[in-house]
Design a protein around this motif. Sequence first.
Motif, PDB file in Angstrom:
ATOM      1  N   LEU A  38       0.851  -1.199  -0.012  1.00  0.00           N
ATOM      2  CA  LEU A  38      -0.175  -0.142   0.008  1.00  0.00           C
ATOM      3  C   LEU A  38       0.774   1.195   0.062  1.00  0.00           C
ATOM      4  O   LEU A  38       1.914   1.360   0.890  1.00  0.00           O
ATOM      5  CB  LEU A  38      -0.769   0.049   1.134  1.00  0.00           C
ATOM      6  CG  LEU A  38      -1.826   1.120   1.293  1.00  0.00           C
ATOM      7  CD1 LEU A  38      -2.888   1.054   0.258  1.00  0.00           C
ATOM      8  CD2 LEU A  38      -2.546   1.059   2.750  1.00  0.00           C
TER       9      LEU A  38
ATOM     10  N   LEU B  72      -6.336 -11.727   5.734  1.00  0.00           N
ATOM     11  CA  LEU B  72      -6.453 -11.113   7.092  1.00  0.00           C
ATOM     12  C   LEU B  72      -7.836 -10.880   7.291  1.00  0.00           C
ATOM     13  O   LEU B  72      -8.608 -10.767   6.367  1.00  0.00           O
ATOM     14  CB  LEU B  72      -5.703  -9.678   7.303  1.00  0.00           C
ATOM     15  CG  LEU B  72      -4.151  -9.519   7.623  1.00  0.00           C
ATOM     16  CD1 LEU B  72      -3.484  -9.473   6.393  1.00  0.00           C
ATOM     17  CD2 LEU B  72      -4.068  -8.679   8.611  1.00  0.00           C
TER      18      LEU B  72
ATOM     19  N   GLY C 218      -4.710  -5.337  17.864  1.00  0.00           N
ATOM     20  CA  GLY C 218      -3.731  -5.266  17.009  1.00  0.00           C
ATOM     21  C   GLY C 218      -3.674  -3.982  16.154  1.00  0.00           C
ATOM     22  O   GLY C 218      -4.637  -3.035  16.370  1.00  0.00           O
TER      23      GLY C 218
ATOM     24  N   GLY D  45      -0.629   1.669  15.048  1.00  0.00           N
ATOM     25  CA  GLY D  45      -0.077   0.698  15.899  1.00  0.00           C
ATOM     26  C   GLY D  45      -1.130   0.051  16.952  1.00  0.00           C
ATOM     27  O   GLY D  45      -2.281   0.635  17.257  1.00  0.00           O
TER      28      GLY D  45
HETATM   29  C1  LIG Z   1       1.784   0.755  10.866  1.00  0.00           C
HETATM   30  C2  LIG Z   1       1.109  -0.480  10.523  1.00  0.00           C
HETATM   31  C3  LIG Z   1       0.594  -0.561   9.262  1.00  0.00           C
HETATM   32  C4  LIG Z   1      -0.086  -1.514   8.742  1.00  0.00           C
HETATM   33  N1  LIG Z   1      -0.473  -1.572   7.459  1.00  0.00           N
HETATM   34  C5  LIG Z   1      -0.984  -2.667   7.046  1.00  0.00           C
HETATM   35  C6  LIG Z   1      -1.263  -2.822   5.784  1.00  0.00           C
HETATM   36  O1  LIG Z   1      -1.296  -2.093   4.837  1.00  0.00           O
HETATM   37  N2  LIG Z   1      -1.908  -4.120   5.210  1.00  0.00           N
HETATM   38  C7  LIG Z   1      -2.032  -5.148   6.027  1.00  0.00           C
HETATM   39  O2  LIG Z   1      -2.692  -6.121   5.665  1.00  0.00           O
HETATM   40  N3  LIG Z   1      -1.792  -4.884   7.469  1.00  0.00           N
HETATM   41  C8  LIG Z   1      -1.305  -3.783   7.873  1.00  0.00           C
HETATM   42  N4  LIG Z   1      -1.017  -3.593   9.290  1.00  0.00           N
HETATM   43  C9  LIG Z   1      -1.308  -4.675  10.323  1.00  0.00           C
HETATM   44  C10 LIG Z   1      -0.529  -5.924  10.124  1.00  0.00           C
HETATM   45  O3  LIG Z   1      -0.301  -6.504   9.066  1.00  0.00           O
HETATM   46  C11 LIG Z   1      -0.757  -6.818  11.131  1.00  0.00           C
HETATM   47  O4  LIG Z   1      -1.747  -7.503  10.987  1.00  0.00           O
HETATM   48  C12 LIG Z   1      -0.898  -6.038  12.783  1.00  0.00           C
HETATM   49  O5  LIG Z   1      -0.071  -5.122  12.846  1.00  0.00           O
HETATM   50  C13 LIG Z   1      -0.899  -7.230  13.732  1.00  0.00           C
HETATM   51  O6  LIG Z   1      -1.252  -6.749  15.062  1.00  0.00           O
HETATM   52  P1  LIG Z   1       0.143  -6.032  15.919  1.00  0.00           P
HETATM   53  O7  LIG Z   1       0.250  -4.735  15.404  1.00  0.00           O
HETATM   54  O8  LIG Z   1      -0.441  -6.009  17.410  1.00  0.00           O
HETATM   55  O9  LIG Z   1       1.256  -7.060  15.784  1.00  0.00           O
HETATM   56  C14 LIG Z   1      -0.306  -2.343   9.597  1.00  0.00           C
HETATM   57  C15 LIG Z   1       0.198  -2.420  11.072  1.00  0.00           C
HETATM   58  C16 LIG Z   1       0.793  -1.432  11.515  1.00  0.00           C
HETATM   59  C17 LIG Z   1       1.213  -1.347  12.756  1.00  0.00           C
END
Ligand SMILES: Cc1cc2nc3c(=O)[nH]c(=O)nc-3n(C[C@H](O)[C@H](O)[C@H](O)COP(=O)(O)O)c2cc1C
Length: 371
Positions: free
Chosen positions: A40, A170, A195, A335
Amino acid sequence: MHTALCDRLGIEFPIFAFSHCRDVVAAVSEAGGFAVLGALGFTAEELETELCWIDAHVGDRPYGVDVVMPSTREQQDGGDSKELARKLSGLIPAGHRAFAARLLEEHGVPALPEGERARELIGWIDATAKSQVQTALGHPRVRLVASALGTPPPEVIAEVKASGRLTAALSGSVRHDLAHHEAGVDVIIAQGYEGGAHTGDVASMVLWPEVIDAVAPTPVLAAGGIGTGRQIAAALAMGAEGVWTGSLWLLVEEADLQPAQRASYLHAGTGDTVRSRSFTGKPNRMLRNAWTDAWEAPDAPEPLGMPLQYMATAEAVSRTSRYANRSQDVAFNAGGQVVGLLDEVRSTRDVIYSLVEDYFEAVDRLQGLAP
Ligand SMILES: Cc1cc2nc3c(=O)[nH]c(=O)nc-3n(C[C@H](O)[C@H](O)[C@H](O)COP(=O)(O)O)c2cc1C
């Protein structure tokens, strides 16, 4: 710690790490985990550059790419993306842009330099997603293609599988995970409420076992809130084949964060995040600040859907990231709650090794309980 998925992907530890930063991706895969680059925000050409760089730095290790595949009709409208952007832009009420602009002004965030414009329509339209998938499939070390926000279209699932790679998707609810499963997705990622970024409203402790049972024997990766090896042990004990982490990788040395944003994450406690629709239109967990509070206030406009809300706030994202040290009170700092457990910046390799060590301590503790 070695699950069947480790063999299918040729990795040492079933620790999956999502990041938008190529340095983190290379470092995680090198350390024996499986890193997934978030596409993205990149055009297909930019993504090609990132993947070539990763290929050159990851040796013979595998990695993955995560694409936001559109699920609404507006986003799937094919054709010229400039024309689509113009059409969508016309659907945004003036009040939303004005509200965002006023907030930035009140908080003293400078304007973008002359001639620089925010990119409003990023990744989440059909044309972009499809070209990102094609780009990813051109790189042999890419072994998994994940869909961030919905079941991938059938033709994408078929093409990725035919190329010998795994598909993943997801979700934050058992209903959506069942839809991924029925569509034939190879790996389901169940992300709990705590998350980072887009997330549902069921907590990991309840969601993981529910999804694991519902889609068995399809492998499930447990996501949402993981920052320690003890939590990995809990996830594997419940039947997950690995864990999918995101926030953890914001605070590694390799992450390309500006110092002010890094400080915001470092100082945050577990209670300092909020799920807010104010940036992307869908509930997204981020650090709470004056921006998220303002969009909750009674006089605030109701956030639009995706992709319109981001189009209305893209300039705010660009300005607050360009001037990060002057704008943390209105910046977009996605976050999860786990940021509250992170209070130092370490190398990616250190983080992976301490996760593994902590996991084995937890397993030993459990074994000590056996009669
Ligand atoms: C800064 C940030 C950006 C994220 N961007 C995406 C994304 O573009 N696509 C996606 O599938 N998940 C994205 N996620 C979610 C992560 O893939 C993941 O599922 C999630 O961070 C898991 O939970 P946690 O942050 O508690 O480890 C993002 C997470 C963070 C922290």
